[in-house]
Design a protein around this motif. Structure first.
Motif, PDB file in Angstrom:
ATOM      1  N   TRP A 155      46.936  44.380  34.883  1.00 11.33           N
ATOM      2  CA  TRP A 155      45.518  44.857  35.157  1.00 11.33           C
ATOM      3  C   TRP A 155      45.014  45.962  34.224  1.00 11.33           C
ATOM      4  CZ3 TRP A 155      43.431  42.195  38.969  1.00 11.33           C
ATOM      5  CH2 TRP A 155      44.048  41.504  39.891  1.00 11.33           C
ATOM      6  N   LEU A 156      45.804  46.471  33.600  1.00  9.25           N
ATOM      7  CA  LEU A 156      45.662  47.816  32.841  1.00  9.25           C
ATOM      8  C   LEU A 156      44.108  47.790  32.209  1.00  9.25           C
ATOM      9  CD1 LEU A 156      46.044  50.599  32.233  1.00  9.25           C
ATOM     10  CD2 LEU A 156      47.481  50.035  30.431  1.00  9.25           C
ATOM     11  N   PHE A 157      43.889  46.415  31.325  1.00 12.51           N
ATOM     12  CA  PHE A 157      42.712  46.213  30.667  1.00 12.51           C
ATOM     13  C   PHE A 157      41.848  45.101  31.165  1.00 12.51           C
ATOM     14  CE2 PHE A 157      45.737  48.096  27.711  1.00 12.51           C
ATOM     15  CZ  PHE A 157      44.980  49.212  27.335  1.00 12.51           C
ATOM     16  N   SER A 158      41.904  44.857  32.378  1.00 11.10           N
ATOM     17  CA  SER A 158      41.064  43.967  32.968  1.00 11.10           C
ATOM     18  C   SER A 158      40.042  44.676  33.726  1.00 11.10           C
ATOM     19  CB  SER A 158      41.903  43.058  34.103  1.00 11.10           C
ATOM     20  OG  SER A 158      42.227  44.023  35.410  1.00 11.10           O
ATOM     21  N   GLN A 207      33.027  43.442  39.450  1.00 10.50           N
ATOM     22  CA  GLN A 207      32.516  42.303  38.948  1.00 10.50           C
ATOM     23  C   GLN A 207      33.082  41.132  39.645  1.00 10.50           C
ATOM     24  OE1 GLN A 207      34.601  42.727  34.911  1.00 10.50           O
ATOM     25  NE2 GLN A 207      32.756  43.449  34.127  1.00 10.50           N
ATOM     26  N   LYS A 208      32.484  39.845  39.461  1.00  9.75           N
ATOM     27  CA  LYS A 208      32.926  38.670  40.161  1.00  9.75           C
ATOM     28  C   LYS A 208      34.242  38.106  39.549  1.00  9.75           C
ATOM     29  CE  LYS A 208      31.405  34.165  41.496  1.00  9.75           C
ATOM     30  NZ  LYS A 208      30.522  33.231  41.550  1.00  9.75           N
ATOM     31  N   ILE A 209      35.227  37.647  40.337  1.00  8.18           N
ATOM     32  CA  ILE A 209      36.360  37.103  39.678  1.00  8.18           C
ATOM     33  C   ILE A 209      36.362  35.879  39.948  1.00  8.18           C
ATOM     34  CG2 ILE A 209      38.827  37.264  40.399  1.00  8.18           C
ATOM     35  CD1 ILE A 209      38.513  39.651  42.140  1.00  8.18           C
ATOM     36  N   GLU A 210      36.449  35.233  38.326  1.00  7.50           N
ATOM     37  CA  GLU A 210      36.178  33.981  38.234  1.00  7.50           C
ATOM     38  C   GLU A 210      37.344  33.028  38.451  1.00  7.50           C
ATOM     39  OE1 GLU A 210      33.197  32.613  37.221  1.00  7.50           O
ATOM     40  OE2 GLU A 210      32.472  34.682  37.019  1.00  7.50           O
ATOM     41  N   ARG A 211      38.394  33.425  38.023  1.00  7.37           N
ATOM     42  CA  ARG A 211      39.694  32.597  38.155  1.00  7.37           C
ATOM     43  C   ARG A 211      40.346  32.810  39.546  1.00  7.37           C
ATOM     44  NH1 ARG A 211      43.022  33.676  32.782  1.00  7.37           N
ATOM     45  NH2 ARG A 211      44.331  34.415  34.412  1.00  7.37           N
ATOM     46  N   LYS A 212      40.760  31.755  40.104  1.00  4.13           N
ATOM     47  CA  LYS A 212      41.287  31.645  41.471  1.00  4.13           C
ATOM     48  C   LYS A 212      42.641  32.576  41.707  1.00  4.13           C
ATOM     49  CE  LYS A 212      43.035  29.093  45.315  1.00  4.13           C
ATOM     50  NZ  LYS A 212      43.162  27.611  45.916  1.00  4.13           N
ATOM     51  N   SER A 213      43.474  32.457  40.464  1.00  6.49           N
ATOM     52  CA  SER A 213      44.718  33.323  40.354  1.00  6.49           C
ATOM     53  C   SER A 213      44.430  34.579  40.297  1.00  6.49           C
ATOM     54  CB  SER A 213      45.584  32.737  39.324  1.00  6.49           C
ATOM     55  OG  SER A 213      44.801  33.051  38.044  1.00  6.49           O
ATOM     56  N   ASP A 214      43.530  35.035  39.548  1.00  4.99           N
ATOM     57  CA  ASP A 214      43.070  36.525  39.491  1.00  4.99           C
ATOM     58  C   ASP A 214      42.580  37.001  40.881  1.00  4.99           C
ATOM     59  OD1 ASP A 214      43.760  36.692  36.931  1.00  4.99           O
ATOM     60  OD2 ASP A 214      41.456  36.621  36.074  1.00  4.99           O
ATOM     61  N   ARG A 215      41.772  36.218  41.584  1.00  3.05           N
ATOM     62  CA  ARG A 215      41.255  36.598  42.848  1.00  3.05           C
ATOM     63  C   ARG A 215      42.398  36.704  43.930  1.00  3.05           C
ATOM     64  NH1 ARG A 215      39.951  34.232  47.460  1.00  3.05           N
ATOM     65  NH2 ARG A 215      38.036  35.134  48.657  1.00  3.05           N
ATOM     66  N   GLU A 216      43.356  35.931  43.593  1.00  2.05           N
ATOM     67  CA  GLU A 216      44.440  35.900  44.674  1.00  2.05           C
ATOM     68  C   GLU A 216      45.383  37.283  44.371  1.00  2.05           C
ATOM     69  OE1 GLU A 216      46.715  32.384  44.448  1.00  2.05           O
ATOM     70  OE2 GLU A 216      45.075  31.267  45.437  1.00  2.05           O
ATOM     71  N   LYS A 217      45.720  37.786  43.076  1.00  2.00           N
ATOM     72  CA  LYS A 217      46.221  38.725  42.608  1.00  2.00           C
ATOM     73  C   LYS A 217      45.384  40.259  42.986  1.00  2.00           C
ATOM     74  CE  LYS A 217      48.100  36.897  38.440  1.00  2.00           C
ATOM     75  NZ  LYS A 217      48.030  36.813  37.016  1.00  2.00           N
ATOM     76  N   PHE A 218      44.054  39.940  43.145  1.00  2.00           N
ATOM     77  CA  PHE A 218      43.433  41.279  43.391  1.00  2.00           C
ATOM     78  C   PHE A 218      43.343  41.383  44.848  1.00  2.00           C
ATOM     79  CE2 PHE A 218      39.221  43.007  44.827  1.00  2.00           C
ATOM     80  CZ  PHE A 218      39.370  43.967  44.035  1.00  2.00           C
TER      81      PHE A 218
END
Length: 189
Positions: free
Chosen positions: A130-133, A2-13
């Motif tokens: 990340w468990l339910f993401s 899936q596309k990562i919308e939030r910048k903070s989520d993208r950086e964590k990923f």
């Protein structure tokens, strides 16, 4: 993916991906993907690895002998990961295995790997947030203990091993659940 919308989520990923590739680079085992070169910038994450032909996820025409050979190799690399590295993968699935043209297996995903913390093989899953993401380990290959957030050990990888080998033999995943609730209903029935 899936596309990562939030910048903070993208950086964590991307940080998790970088940690995975860095860990693979430190491991010297013939059944772990060999990382040749790595650019460690999160803004331009890229790496070069030994040549591979395909990902196990995209293969559906193995003979029983091919599937047995893959099962044997995966058992060998899991033994190494558990006994020598004292690590639990937590994210083992068909996506974490690539194959060479000779069907040599290469383990290639340490995103959710965590150290064993005692002699009983107990480990604390690193997935946490990340468990339910959308970025969690593939649900249809994940043990119920991980999904239920229970105490875990290296045995969770054995569940994932069985699900991965079943997929190699069947040419498709054994389970095809699309949510945690559906997965728990299927597992408990």
């Amino acid at each position: 993916m899936q596309k990562i919308e939030r910048k903070s989520d993208r950086e964590k990923f991307l940080n998790n991906c970088l940690q995975s590739v860095q860990q693979m680079r430190r491991i010297h085992h013939p059944l772990v993907l060999k990382i040749i070169e790595l650019s460690e910038s999160i803004k331009a994450l890229n790496f070069a690895a030994e040549p591979v032909m395909s990902c196990l996820t995209h293969e559906d025409s193995f003979t029983p002998d091919d599937a047995s050979f893959i099962a044997y190799q995966l058992a060998q690399v899991l033994k190494f990961v558990h006994q020598n590295m004292h690590t639990v993968l937590f994210g083992l699935s068909t996506d974490s295995i690539v194959l060479t043209s000779q069907l040599d297996l290469k383990l290639c995903d340490f995103t959710f790997a965590a150290p064993v913390i005692n002699e009983y093989g107990i480990s604390i899953i690193r997935t946490g947030q990340w468990l339910f993401s959308p970025f969690m380990p593939k649900i249809n290959f994940t043990s119920p203990e991980v999904i239920n957030n229970l105490q875990t050990s290296s045995q969770v990888d054995i569940f994932s091993y069985a699900m991965t080998i079943a997929a190699a033999y069947l040419g498709r995943p054994l389970l095809s659940c699309s949510s945690v609730d559906e997965y728990l209903r299927v597992i408990q029935s």
